[in-house]
Design a protein around this motif. Structure first.
Motif, PDB file in Angstrom:
ATOM      1  N   GLY A  35       0.664  -1.362  -0.133  1.00  0.00           N
ATOM      2  CA  GLY A  35      -0.085  -0.100  -0.211  1.00  0.00           C
ATOM      3  C   GLY A  35       0.866   1.137   0.100  1.00  0.00           C
ATOM      4  N   ALA A  36       0.174   2.318  -0.415  1.00  0.00           N
ATOM      5  CA  ALA A  36       0.809   3.401  -0.286  1.00  0.00           C
ATOM      6  C   ALA A  36       1.078   4.101   1.100  1.00  0.00           C
ATOM      7  N   GLY A  37       2.491   4.682   1.270  1.00  0.00           N
ATOM      8  CA  GLY A  37       2.845   5.257   2.486  1.00  0.00           C
ATOM      9  C   GLY A  37       2.175   6.682   2.611  1.00  0.00           C
ATOM     10  N   LYS A  38       2.575   7.300   3.662  1.00  0.00           N
ATOM     11  CA  LYS A  38       2.337   8.656   3.851  1.00  0.00           C
ATOM     12  C   LYS A  38       3.434   9.539   4.113  1.00  0.00           C
ATOM     13  N   VAL A  39       3.538  10.607   3.399  1.00  0.00           N
ATOM     14  CA  VAL A  39       4.701  11.597   3.639  1.00  0.00           C
ATOM     15  C   VAL A  39       4.320  12.801   3.746  1.00  0.00           C
ATOM     16  N   ARG A  40       4.775  13.681   4.491  1.00  0.00           N
ATOM     17  CA  ARG A  40       4.597  15.026   5.138  1.00  0.00           C
ATOM     18  C   ARG A  40       5.874  15.530   5.138  1.00  0.00           C
ATOM     19  N   CYS A  41       5.929  16.963   4.323  1.00  0.00           N
ATOM     20  CA  CYS A  41       7.161  17.795   4.412  1.00  0.00           C
ATOM     21  C   CYS A  41       6.755  19.392   4.610  1.00  0.00           C
ATOM     22  N   GLU A  42       7.727  20.081   5.311  1.00  0.00           N
ATOM     23  CA  GLU A  42       7.146  21.527   5.406  1.00  0.00           C
ATOM     24  C   GLU A  42       8.284  22.382   5.049  1.00  0.00           C
ATOM     25  N   PHE A  43       8.031  23.610   4.469  1.00  0.00           N
ATOM     26  CA  PHE A  43       8.798  24.622   3.815  1.00  0.00           C
ATOM     27  C   PHE A  43       8.321  25.846   4.340  1.00  0.00           C
ATOM     28  N   ARG A  44       9.472  26.715   4.268  1.00  0.00           N
ATOM     29  CA  ARG A  44       8.942  28.348   4.790  1.00  0.00           C
ATOM     30  C   ARG A  44       8.237  28.924   3.886  1.00  0.00           C
ATOM     31  N   LEU A  45       7.101  29.717   4.527  1.00  0.00           N
ATOM     32  CA  LEU A  45       6.056  30.333   3.884  1.00  0.00           C
ATOM     33  C   LEU A  45       6.928  31.791   3.043  1.00  0.00           C
ATOM     34  N   THR A  46       8.062  31.963   3.233  1.00  0.00           N
ATOM     35  CA  THR A  46       8.961  32.968   2.751  1.00  0.00           C
ATOM     36  C   THR A  46       9.604  32.422   1.585  1.00  0.00           C
ATOM     37  N   ASN A  47       9.474  31.042   1.264  1.00  0.00           N
ATOM     38  CA  ASN A  47      10.632  30.441   0.194  1.00  0.00           C
ATOM     39  C   ASN A  47       9.476  30.393  -1.007  1.00  0.00           C
ATOM     40  N   ALA A  48       9.788  31.575  -1.648  1.00  0.00           N
ATOM     41  CA  ALA A  48       8.782  31.832  -3.006  1.00  0.00           C
ATOM     42  C   ALA A  48       8.909  30.667  -3.997  1.00  0.00           C
ATOM     43  N   LYS A  49       9.935  30.134  -4.176  1.00  0.00           N
ATOM     44  CA  LYS A  49      10.079  28.858  -5.215  1.00  0.00           C
ATOM     45  C   LYS A  49       9.154  27.728  -4.820  1.00  0.00           C
ATOM     46  N   ALA A  50       9.350  27.408  -3.379  1.00  0.00           N
ATOM     47  CA  ALA A  50       8.713  26.373  -2.763  1.00  0.00           C
ATOM     48  C   ALA A  50       6.905  26.601  -3.015  1.00  0.00           C
ATOM     49  N   LEU A  51       6.560  27.827  -2.741  1.00  0.00           N
ATOM     50  CA  LEU A  51       5.160  28.331  -3.007  1.00  0.00           C
ATOM     51  C   LEU A  51       4.662  28.203  -4.425  1.00  0.00           C
ATOM     52  N   ALA A  52       5.545  28.472  -5.374  1.00  0.00           N
ATOM     53  CA  ALA A  52       5.113  28.352  -6.800  1.00  0.00           C
ATOM     54  C   ALA A  52       5.185  27.360  -7.250  1.00  0.00           C
ATOM     55  N   LEU A  53       6.123  26.272  -6.773  1.00  0.00           N
ATOM     56  CA  LEU A  53       6.017  25.056  -7.370  1.00  0.00           C
ATOM     57  C   LEU A  53       5.043  23.697  -6.838  1.00  0.00           C
ATOM     58  N   MET A  54       4.677  24.089  -5.484  1.00  0.00           N
ATOM     59  CA  MET A  54       3.981  22.965  -4.915  1.00  0.00           C
ATOM     60  C   MET A  54       2.466  23.136  -5.459  1.00  0.00           C
ATOM     61  N   ALA A  55       2.065  22.078  -6.132  1.00  0.00           N
ATOM     62  CA  ALA A  55       0.649  22.211  -6.580  1.00  0.00           C
ATOM     63  C   ALA A  55       0.001  20.687  -6.318  1.00  0.00           C
ATOM     64  N   LEU A  56      -1.261  20.977  -6.247  1.00  0.00           N
ATOM     65  CA  LEU A  56      -1.869  19.396  -6.200  1.00  0.00           C
ATOM     66  C   LEU A  56      -1.630  18.328  -7.328  1.00  0.00           C
ATOM     67  N   LYS A  57      -1.275  17.298  -7.058  1.00  0.00           N
ATOM     68  CA  LYS A  57      -1.007  16.146  -8.013  1.00  0.00           C
ATOM     69  C   LYS A  57       0.330  16.189  -8.307  1.00  0.00           C
ATOM     70  N   GLY A  58       1.104  17.176  -7.932  1.00  0.00           N
ATOM     71  CA  GLY A  58       2.621  17.130  -8.414  1.00  0.00           C
ATOM     72  C   GLY A  58       3.351  16.259  -7.715  1.00  0.00           C
ATOM     73  N   VAL A  59       4.322  15.611  -8.073  1.00  0.00           N
ATOM     74  CA  VAL A  59       5.330  14.725  -7.711  1.00  0.00           C
ATOM     75  C   VAL A  59       6.430  15.230  -6.749  1.00  0.00           C
ATOM     76  N   VAL A  60       6.742  14.875  -5.526  1.00  0.00           N
ATOM     77  CA  VAL A  60       7.662  15.631  -4.760  1.00  0.00           C
ATOM     78  C   VAL A  60       8.920  14.411  -4.596  1.00  0.00           C
ATOM     79  N   ARG A  61       9.952  14.680  -4.878  1.00  0.00           N
ATOM     80  CA  ARG A  61      11.191  13.565  -4.424  1.00  0.00           C
ATOM     81  C   ARG A  61      11.864  14.340  -3.186  1.00  0.00           C
ATOM     82  N   LEU A  62      12.112  13.776  -2.073  1.00  0.00           N
ATOM     83  CA  LEU A  62      12.656  14.304  -0.860  1.00  0.00           C
ATOM     84  C   LEU A  62      14.275  13.769  -0.812  1.00  0.00           C
TER      85      LEU A  62
END
Length: 178
Positions: A35-62
Motif C-alpha cells: 500500500g501507499a505510505g504517507k509523506v509530509r514535509c514543511e517549507f518556509r512560507l517565505t520560500n517563493a520557489k516552494a510556494l510557486a512549485l507546490m501544486a496538487l497532484k505534483g510529484v515531490v522527491r525528497l
C-alpha cells in the motif's frame, strides 16, 4: 548537519518543475507493505520557489545530504494536501507515496495471463505504467493464470501476489517495486 531538499515534478513524475531544488524544513515518511505510505514535509512560507512549485497532484522527491554520506532519496510522494500556517511561517505539504500512481491507470478489457510466472505478470503490469520490478527468486518460480477487466494496475499487482503470500513495496529506486 543534515540538509533537506526537494525536487518537484509534473503529475506524471517525469518533468522537473522549475530549476534547482527547494529547501525543506522537515520530512516525515511512513512506508507500508502492499500500500501507499504517507509523506509530509514543511517549507518556509517565505520560500517563493516552494510556494510557486507546490501544486496538487505534483510529484515531490525528497532528499537528505548529511555532508558525510552520499545524498540519498528519503521519500517520493504525490501532493494531495497543501496547508499554510502563517503563525508558524510554514507550508505543510502531504500525500501518499508514489505507489498511488499505480492506481491512475487500469488493465483495460480482458487482460489475461495464462500459466505465467508471477515475475512476468508483475513486470508486465508495472512496465505498462513505466515502472520496473526487482523480484526475488521465489516469485520467479511461481506460475499462475489471471484475468483483469478495467482493474487499476495497483490492484492487479496486489491480487496476483497475495494468493501466494507475497508482498510488494517501493524500492529506493524511483518507480521501482520489490
Amino acid at each position: 548537519m543534515n540538509h533537506l531538499y526537494a525536487d518537484v515534478y509534473s503529475p506524471d513524475g517525469v518533468t522537473l518543475q522549475g530549476s534547482g531544488s527547494v529547501e525543506v524544513l522537515s520530512i516525515s515518511a511512513q512506508s507500508m507493505l502492499d500500500g501507499a505510505g504517507k509523506v509530509r514535509c514543511e517549507f518556509r512560507l517565505t520560500n517563493a520557489k516552494a510556494l510557486a512549485l507546490m501544486a496538487l497532484k505534483g510529484v515531490v522527491r525528497l532528499y537528505v545530504d548529511d555532508e558525510i554520506n552520499p545524498i540519498r532519496e528519503v521519500a517520493t510522494f504525490v501532493i494531495d494536501n497543501i496547508s499554510d500556517s502563517p503563525a508558524s511561517g510554514r507550508r505543510t505539504v502531504t500525500g501518499p507515496d508514489v505507489l498511488t500512481l499505480l492506481t491512475y491507470d487500469d488493465s483495460g478489457r480482458r487482460l489475461r495471463y495464462d500459466n505465467q510466472t508471477l515475475t512476468a505478470i508483475v513486470t508486465n503490469l508495472a512496465t505498462h505504467m513505466g515502472w520496473t520490478v526487482s523480484a526475488g527468486a521465489e516469485v520467479a518460480t511461481q506460475s499462475t493464470s489471471a484475468q483483469y477487466n478495467y482493474t487499476d494496475i495497483y490492484r492487479c499487482i496486489a491480487d496476483s501476489l497475495s494468493p501466494f503470500g507475497f508482498h510488494f513495496r517501493l524500492n529506493e529506486t524511483f518507480k521501482q517495486l520489490e
